[in-house]
Design a protein around this motif. Structure first.
Motif, PDB file in Angstrom:
ATOM      1  N   ALA A 156       0.958  -1.309   0.178  1.00 18.82           N
ATOM      2  CA  ALA A 156      -0.024  -0.018   0.092  1.00 18.82           C
ATOM      3  C   ALA A 156       0.754   1.088  -0.022  1.00 18.82           C
ATOM      4  CB  ALA A 156      -0.884   0.037   1.139  1.00 18.82           C
TER       5      ALA A 156
ATOM      6  N   GLN B   8      -7.367   4.191  -0.007  1.00 16.45           N
ATOM      7  CA  GLN B   8      -6.757   3.619   1.383  1.00 16.45           C
ATOM      8  C   GLN B   8      -7.990   4.092   2.522  1.00 16.45           C
ATOM      9  OE1 GLN B   8      -2.641   3.837   2.137  1.00 16.45           O
ATOM     10  NE2 GLN B   8      -2.060   3.560   0.224  1.00 16.45           N
TER      11      GLN B   8
ATOM     12  N   THR C  64      -5.319  -1.279  10.406  1.00 15.26           N
ATOM     13  CA  THR C  64      -4.792  -1.793   8.965  1.00 15.26           C
ATOM     14  C   THR C  64      -3.385  -2.464   8.903  1.00 15.26           C
ATOM     15  OG1 THR C  64      -3.505   0.413   8.315  1.00 15.26           O
ATOM     16  CG2 THR C  64      -5.744   0.295   8.275  1.00 15.26           C
TER      17      THR C  64
END
Ligand code: BF8
Length: 519
Positions: A61, A224, A417
């Motif tokens: 990410a 995100q 996360t």
């Protein structure tokens, strides 16, 4: 809304990292040490594989974020070699953690750290550098937080996600339009707050509340931490959802991907027009309800970085013992975290520690009045943790010491996360103390936890602490990186007349025994 969905209970086995979905014979839930997965995997192997997959996803990410902002700036070919190394590291992490490949938990945990190191060098650092080039370096400024930043008298536009470069054009256009009130959400918001002074209305857990005020004409999301619930929620109100990322497709959203500054400028014009037109659809009742809310925006001092913190003074205070350490409060605020009290813990630690903070934790500290720019410093978004890494490196240089010798902690007390795991472990590879609260893919007290801590210490000089209790965390920070035993004096020239070192930097402080210690 989130508070309703939280009624769905988490899997009690999976929450501890003992549920394996690495193949389709499962999912295998391992409730105790004796139970094995269908393939024969033990709890240690399952939790090590889970952590590696988590860290690989988090690193992907951040590296993807960095790549998007590089491409946005027309730097597509740059860093091709780096891109290859990211690809191979992440690919190997996923490969070795699939069923029937790596069977040694310690080797998998060691790969977690190698992958996390990449999170910093190829994710956090380049993303932050590009962000600074596009938005300008953060400036110390007065900022405003909370839903009260919305303005019932104006057209409200919220920007949400993580890639603020895409939304700079919108922030610039909004700043030149007196009828428009732009607010941020999550990390895109944190970056725009630090660099352009855009008010920050919400962090992750409050993103739905922004729409639910009923006075937001448009919400522009990039990527995100954007809840998939938003399209449905926007339909219940008049808010138009606009997706600005070329990666993230969102059903029901208007897609205006911004792959270059020219596309971003054109999208900004369209978004302002659309939001203005949508103002007439706002419910009068919602507007009245908002106008009669008693709350005012929370004030905060924001916009700090390695460039505008006085690091020489900080180093001097550390050396004199006036400052006992530096603690970075980073990452998410998980609504499932059982233990409250983290805000109070950081408040207490700020009495004699410098507190640096980013991401949702920064918002949480800010809404509780802690972002004063004196003891607690807002350092921006989660990729801006690169700024904290730079502060640690520069302080170590000034002090002439290595990071593992210094009382530097990074605490991620309530992770949500995968990115949080990657960030915390990246700091462990720098040699910092790395703390994770619950939930975390590795459970405290397990062999996997001990192995992870051992690897961090042996290979990087870092310290690992898995601790869900804020009080026990504070005891450990005060006690020092080395726990009860302390470290040899790093400033032997400053030993007291008795010859004993009581210098704070040496962490020889004999505090209470912590509730829980990891080797
Ligand atoms: O990157 S702190 S919930 S918003 S992941 Fe997401 Fe966690 Fe918030 Fe920003 Ni960081």
């Amino acid at each position: 809304m989130l508070k309703d969905r939280l009624r769905l209970p988490p899997c009690s086995v999976g929450a501890k990292g003992f549920c394996c979905k690495a193949c389709l014979m499962g999912p295998c839930r391992l409730p105790d040490e004796e139970t094995r997965g269908v393939c024969g995997a033990s709890r240690d192997l399952v939790s090590a594989r889970n952590l590696l997959r988590t860290v690989a996803a988090g690193t992907a990410a951040h590296c993807g974020h960095a790549r998007h902002v590089l491409e946005f700036s027309g730097m597509r070919g740059s860093g091709k070699k780096t891109g290859n190394s990211q690809f191979w590291e992440i690919s190997e992490a996923l490969h070795v953690s699939s069923m029937g490949v790596g069977a040694d938990p310690e080797d998998l945990l060691s790969r977690c750290l190698k992958t996390a190191a990449l999170d910093g060098s190829c994710g956090l650092y380049p993303a932050t550098a590009r962000e600074d080039a596009i938005l300008g370096r953060p400036k110390r400024r007065d900022g405003h937080l909370e839903l009260a930043c919305l303005d019932a008298g104006k057209v409200n536009i919220a920007v949400h996600g993580h890639e603020p470069a895409l939304l700079k054009a919108l922030a610039t256009a909004a700043a030149a339009s007196p009828d428009i009130n732009l607010v941020g959400v999550c990390c895109t918001g944190a970056s725009l707050l630090a660099s352009m002074g855009v008010p920050l209305a919400a962090a992750f857990t409050m993103q739905e509340d922004v729409v639910a005020t009923g006075i937001v004409e448009a919400m522009v999301v990039d990527s995100q931490c954007v809840m998939p619930s938003l399209p449905d929620l926007c339909e219940c109100f008049h808010t138009r959802l606009i997706a600005a990322s070329s990666l993230a497709r969102i059903p029901g959203a208007l897609h205006l991907p911004s792959r270059s500054p020219a596309e971003a400028s054109a999208a900004a014009v369209s978004i302002l027009k659309l939001a203005r037109e949508n103002r007439k659809n706002r419910s009068a009742a919602a507007e009245f309800a908002f106008r009669t809310r008693p709350a005012a925006p929370k004030e905060a001092v924001v916009g700090f970085s390695e460039y505008n913190l006085d690091l020489r003074e900080t180093a001097a205070r550390l050396k004199s013992g006036n400052l006992k350490g530096v603690v970075a409060a980073v990452g998410c605020v998980n609504p499932r975290s059982k233990e409250g009290g983290w805000v109070n813990t950081f408040r207490e630690l700020s009495a004699d520690h410098l507190i640096l903070t980013t991401g949702c934790m920064a918002f949480e500290l800010g809404r509780n009045g802690l972002l004063d720019g004196k003891r607690v410093f807002h350092m921006g978004s989660c990729v801006n943790n690169a700024r904290i890494a730079e502060v640690f490196k520069r302080l170590a240089d000034i002090l002439g010491r290595k990071i593992p010798q210094l009382p530097f902690w990074v605490s991620c007390p309530m992770p949500i996360t995968e990115k949080s795991a990657a960030i915390g472990l990246y700091f462990a590879t720098l040699g910092c103390g790395a703390h994770f609260g619950e939930p975390f893919p590795i459970s405290p007290g397990t062999r996997a936890a001990a192995a992870l801590a051992g690897l961090i210490k042996a290979d990087y000089g870092g310290t690992a602490l898995l601790e869900a209790s804020p009080a026990a965390f504070a005891v450990r920070v005060r006690e020092g990186r080395a726990g009860r035993k302390g470290l040899p004096c790093v400033f032997p020239d400053q030993k007291g007349p008795s010859g004993d070192c009581s210098h704070q930097l040496c962490q020889g402080n004999k505090g209470k025994v912590p509730k829980q210690e990891f080797p």
